[in-house]
Design a protein around this motif. Structure first.
Motif, PDB file in Angstrom:
ATOM      1  N   ALA A  39       0.815  -1.212   0.000  1.00 56.43           N
ATOM      2  CA  ALA A  39       0.000   0.000   0.000  1.00 56.43           C
ATOM      3  C   ALA A  39       0.852   1.266   0.000  1.00 56.43           C
ATOM      4  O   ALA A  39       0.410   2.316  -0.474  1.00 56.43           O
ATOM      5  CB  ALA A  39      -0.928   0.004   1.214  1.00 56.43           C
ATOM      6  N   ASP A 109       1.904   1.346  -3.940  1.00 56.35           N
ATOM      7  CA  ASP A 109       0.661   2.122  -4.006  1.00 56.35           C
ATOM      8  C   ASP A 109      -0.515   1.241  -4.409  1.00 56.35           C
ATOM      9  O   ASP A 109      -1.413   1.673  -5.143  1.00 56.35           O
ATOM     10  CB  ASP A 109       0.807   3.283  -4.992  1.00 56.35           C
ATOM     11  N   ARG A 111      -3.328  -0.858  -2.637  1.00 56.38           N
ATOM     12  CA  ARG A 111      -3.994  -1.173  -1.370  1.00 56.38           C
ATOM     13  C   ARG A 111      -5.042  -2.263  -1.573  1.00 56.38           C
ATOM     14  O   ARG A 111      -5.918  -2.141  -2.428  1.00 56.38           O
ATOM     15  CB  ARG A 111      -4.643   0.075  -0.777  1.00 56.38           C
ATOM     16  N   THR A 113      -8.328  -4.062  -0.846  1.00 56.82           N
ATOM     17  CA  THR A 113      -9.621  -3.686  -0.266  1.00 56.82           C
ATOM     18  C   THR A 113     -10.510  -4.891   0.009  1.00 56.82           C
ATOM     19  O   THR A 113     -11.534  -4.767   0.683  1.00 56.82           O
ATOM     20  CB  THR A 113     -10.359  -2.712  -1.196  1.00 56.82           C
ATOM     21  N   SER A 156       0.485  -8.017   6.044  1.00 56.96           N
ATOM     22  CA  SER A 156       0.226  -6.576   6.148  1.00 56.96           C
ATOM     23  C   SER A 156       0.601  -6.020   7.509  1.00 56.96           C
ATOM     24  O   SER A 156       0.719  -4.802   7.676  1.00 56.96           O
ATOM     25  CB  SER A 156      -1.247  -6.286   5.847  1.00 56.96           C
ATOM     26  N   THR A 160      -0.942  -0.252  11.461  1.00 55.80           N
ATOM     27  CA  THR A 160      -1.981   0.758  11.226  1.00 55.80           C
ATOM     28  C   THR A 160      -3.130   0.689  12.223  1.00 55.80           C
ATOM     29  O   THR A 160      -4.012   1.550  12.200  1.00 55.80           O
ATOM     30  CB  THR A 160      -2.551   0.624   9.807  1.00 55.80           C
TER      31      THR A 160
END
Length: 334
Positions: A39, A109, A111, A113, A156, A160
């Motif tokens: 991402a 870039d 991501r 979903t 991942s 975050t």
């Protein structure tokens, strides 16, 4: 469009961090084509956000052997195995070179979903296990893409989604409203703006692990500096202080980790931090001056602080995996 046969597809790896890139190297070593979807703009994007923090593992322990073999073919030289990298060192001197070797197998870039079985939502049983995975990707320019995969490795990470201050795993009452004075990362006190935020201030540190030790040590150093005079930490522990509170100390299997615990102990012993034990945060309120008051489940109200650093761990983000049937550890969700 019909999904291709699984045997023709790559293994999608989510995340170009240390685990994701090592997984890709292992797949290549076994003759399996990986596709790493990241991402961020670079390899190790999350690691770079704590680039100022030194690892408590040496270079010899944080370079994957298979990845090292792949890198060696390019003339890459491993850093001194006995030294300790910072997060920035790790990203610049290992993760990015490894991603560069993987070349087009790493896409930035990108991501994720959603992930599902192609043509099957989570309630459909028929032919489910034979279907490839459908990985939905959104790119930085807004373009959407569906990538099919024979398997998916979720690397991942948890960076975050930091855990909140609330002792029940949910944000404390008022925590979101006080977000302007709450941080969830170890502060980079070499950054002038960050340093000014904590200089001469009273800061609560919530947590009992290595990150909390690091923050306490950093704030103690600030308190003894010319520009940080008056800085004070309040260390919030959900349990009492025991022999294991500060980690393994000099007997720790990882000496640098043990040193962190000893630094935290020194911060308390030398008066740079006050320890508050058995305190489980239920609410965060503001006083008339805008300072924050931590309220415990037992009704205790602590003296106001200027800032709060919450270092209670991290949780995985499972939102994009909602269409999969996951068999996860009921505690760690791993």
């Amino acid at each position: 469009m019909n999904a291709p046969a699984s045997t023709e597809l790559p293994v999608v790896v989510i995340g170009a961090g240390p685990i994701g890139l090592a997984a890709a190297a292992h797949l290549l070593d076994r003759g399996i084509e990986p596709l790493v979807l990241e991402a961020g703009h670079t390899a190790g994007a999350a690691v770079r956000e704590w680039s100022h923090v030194r690892l408590f593992s040496t270079w010899s322990e944080v370079v994957d052997p298979v990845a090292e073999k792949l890198l060696a073919s390019t003339g890459w030289t491993k850093p001194d195995p006995a030294t300790y990298p910072s997060g920035g060192d790790w990203a610049d001197r290992y993760l990015q070179p490894l991603a560069d070797v993987l070349g087009d197998r790493v896409r930035y870039d990108a991501r994720i979903t959603g992930v599902s079985r192609a043509g099957r939502d989570r309630i459909v049983d028929a032919d489910r296990e034979s279907r490839p995975f459908a990985v939905h990707v959104t790119h930085a320019d807004g373009r959407e893409e569906r990538v099919y995969a024979r398997a998916v490795i979720d690397a991942s990470g948890t960076w975050t989604t930091p855990s909140p201050a609330g002792a029940d795993g949910l944000p404390a009452l008022g925590e979101k409203a006080a977000a302007d004075r709450i941080a969830y990362r170890v502060p980079d006190l070499k950054n002038p703006a960050v340093r000014a935020r904590y200089s001469g201030r009273r800061t609560a540190v919530i947590g009992s692990g290595a990150s909390a030790f690091t923050a306490l040590a950093y704030l103690a150093d600030l308190a003894t500096s010319d520009d940080g005079a008056g800085a004070k930490a309040v260390w919030i522990l959900r349990r009492g202080i025991s022999g294991s509170t500060f980690g393994g100390g000099e007997a720790d299997q990882l000496p640098a980790r043990g040193a962190l615990g000893l630094a935290a102990k020194a911060a308390v012993d030398e008066g740079h931090a006050d320890a508050v034990t058995g305190f489980r945060t239920e609410a965060i309120e503001r006083d008339t001056d805008g300072r924050l008051i931590l309220v415990g489940e037992d009704g205790r109200r602590l003296d106001p602080v200027d800032e709060v650093i919450v270092l209670t761990g991290f949780r995985p983000d499972l939102t994009f995996l909602g269409e999969l049937r996951l068999n996860l550890d009921e505690r760690l969700q791993a």
